[in-house]
Design an enzyme around this catalytic site. Sequence first.
Site, PDB file in Angstrom:
ATOM      1  N   ASP A  42     156.750  38.800-100.376  1.00  0.00           N
ATOM      2  CA  ASP A  42     155.238  37.834 -99.785  1.00  0.00           C
ATOM      3  C   ASP A  42     154.559  38.348-101.531  1.00  0.00           C
ATOM      4  OD1 ASP A  42     154.047  36.444 -98.288  1.00  0.00           O
ATOM      5  OD2 ASP A  42     152.355  37.422 -98.882  1.00  0.00           O
ATOM      6  N   ASP A  48     151.001  30.128-112.671  1.00  0.00           N
ATOM      7  CA  ASP A  48     151.458  30.666-114.081  1.00  0.00           C
ATOM      8  C   ASP A  48     150.466  30.317-115.472  1.00  0.00           C
ATOM      9  OD1 ASP A  48     153.363  32.038-112.981  1.00  0.00           O
ATOM     10  OD2 ASP A  48     155.038  30.641-113.297  1.00  0.00           O
TER      11      ASP A  48
HETATM   12  P1  IMP Z   1     155.411  33.672-102.821  1.00  0.00           P
HETATM   13  O1  IMP Z   1     154.994  35.109-101.370  1.00  0.00           O
HETATM   14  O2  IMP Z   1     156.051  34.441-104.114  1.00  0.00           O
HETATM   15  O3  IMP Z   1     156.206  32.310-101.891  1.00  0.00           O
HETATM   16  O4  IMP Z   1     153.874  33.306-103.211  1.00  0.00           O
HETATM   17  C1  IMP Z   1     152.931  32.728-102.481  1.00  0.00           C
HETATM   18  C2  IMP Z   1     152.359  32.233-103.618  1.00  0.00           C
HETATM   19  O5  IMP Z   1     151.628  32.829-104.564  1.00  0.00           O
HETATM   20  C3  IMP Z   1     152.573  31.212-103.874  1.00  0.00           C
HETATM   21  O6  IMP Z   1     152.633  30.106-103.474  1.00  0.00           O
HETATM   22  C4  IMP Z   1     151.767  31.347-105.814  1.00  0.00           C
HETATM   23  O7  IMP Z   1     150.969  30.093-105.747  1.00  0.00           O
HETATM   24  C5  IMP Z   1     151.560  32.982-105.897  1.00  0.00           C
HETATM   25  N1  IMP Z   1     152.208  32.928-107.125  1.00  0.00           N
HETATM   26  C6  IMP Z   1     153.338  34.131-106.251  1.00  0.00           C
HETATM   27  N2  IMP Z   1     153.716  34.341-106.929  1.00  0.00           N
HETATM   28  C7  IMP Z   1     154.022  33.691-108.522  1.00  0.00           C
HETATM   29  C8  IMP Z   1     153.890  33.764-110.028  1.00  0.00           C
HETATM   30  O8  IMP Z   1     155.394  34.462-110.225  1.00  0.00           O
HETATM   31  N3  IMP Z   1     153.520  32.722-110.611  1.00  0.00           N
HETATM   32  C9  IMP Z   1     152.767  31.910-110.063  1.00  0.00           C
HETATM   33  N4  IMP Z   1     151.844  32.087-108.798  1.00  0.00           N
HETATM   34  C10 IMP Z   1     152.590  33.270-108.388  1.00  0.00           C
END
Ligand code: IMP
Length: 192
Positions: A68, A150
């Site tokens: 997460d 990003d």
């Molecule tokens: P997840 O848990 O990896 O699905 O990330 C949850 C949310 O955090 C994503 O939908 C993005 O909005 C944000 N996020 C996580 N990692 C990144 C990244 O490497 N770049 C940009 N946004 C990120």
Amino acid sequence: MELCFATNNQHKLAEVSAWLGDAFLLKTLNDIGCRNELPETTGTIPGNSRQKAEYVWTNYGVSCFADDSGLEVYALNGEPGVDSAHYSGSRNAEQNIQKLLTNLDGQTNRKARFITVFTLLLHGIEHQFEGIVEGQLLTETRGTGGFGYDPLFLPDGYDRTFAEMSIEEKNAISHRSRALTKMVAYLKEQIN
Ligand code: IMP
């Protein structure tokens, strides 16, 4: 060794497979017959990471790991954090960025960090691995690569945003790869 990555995101799966190498047979949720949406209700990033891994272990008895991630903004007391994916009320990255820029309007403290937590449940024994990258949020977007926040995020020590970097450059310093490196090192120790 068989290991389930609690995701159906093929992009994440490919990235993790490349790091893990041949010693692990990586399975997706689909592969183990799990078609349900995993619960993410704890209100924290480490909590949701753990909750997803525990769901797989409890219901399918398969050694697994879950991740997460989110963006934590210092001037907003850690927001959007666990709500990063749907900060604006929808899963739309442009709208999420817009909401963030509005909430930071006039704010001089632009410090933020990305965080990822992997939870590994190996034969029921739990370990968490955290990766963090610190940086600053710009007042407008720059770059077209990457995803999510990003285009706003300038990692410390760099003059390009994550969205202006190649995937390889971003992976070399990203929160996700830092957490993954720790977990892969641990896993490799376990099989040696
Ligand atoms: P997840 O848990 O990896 O699905 O990330 C949850 C949310 O955090 C994503 O939908 C993005 O909005 C944000 N996020 C996580 N990692 C990144 C990244 O490497 N770049 C940009 N946004 C990120």
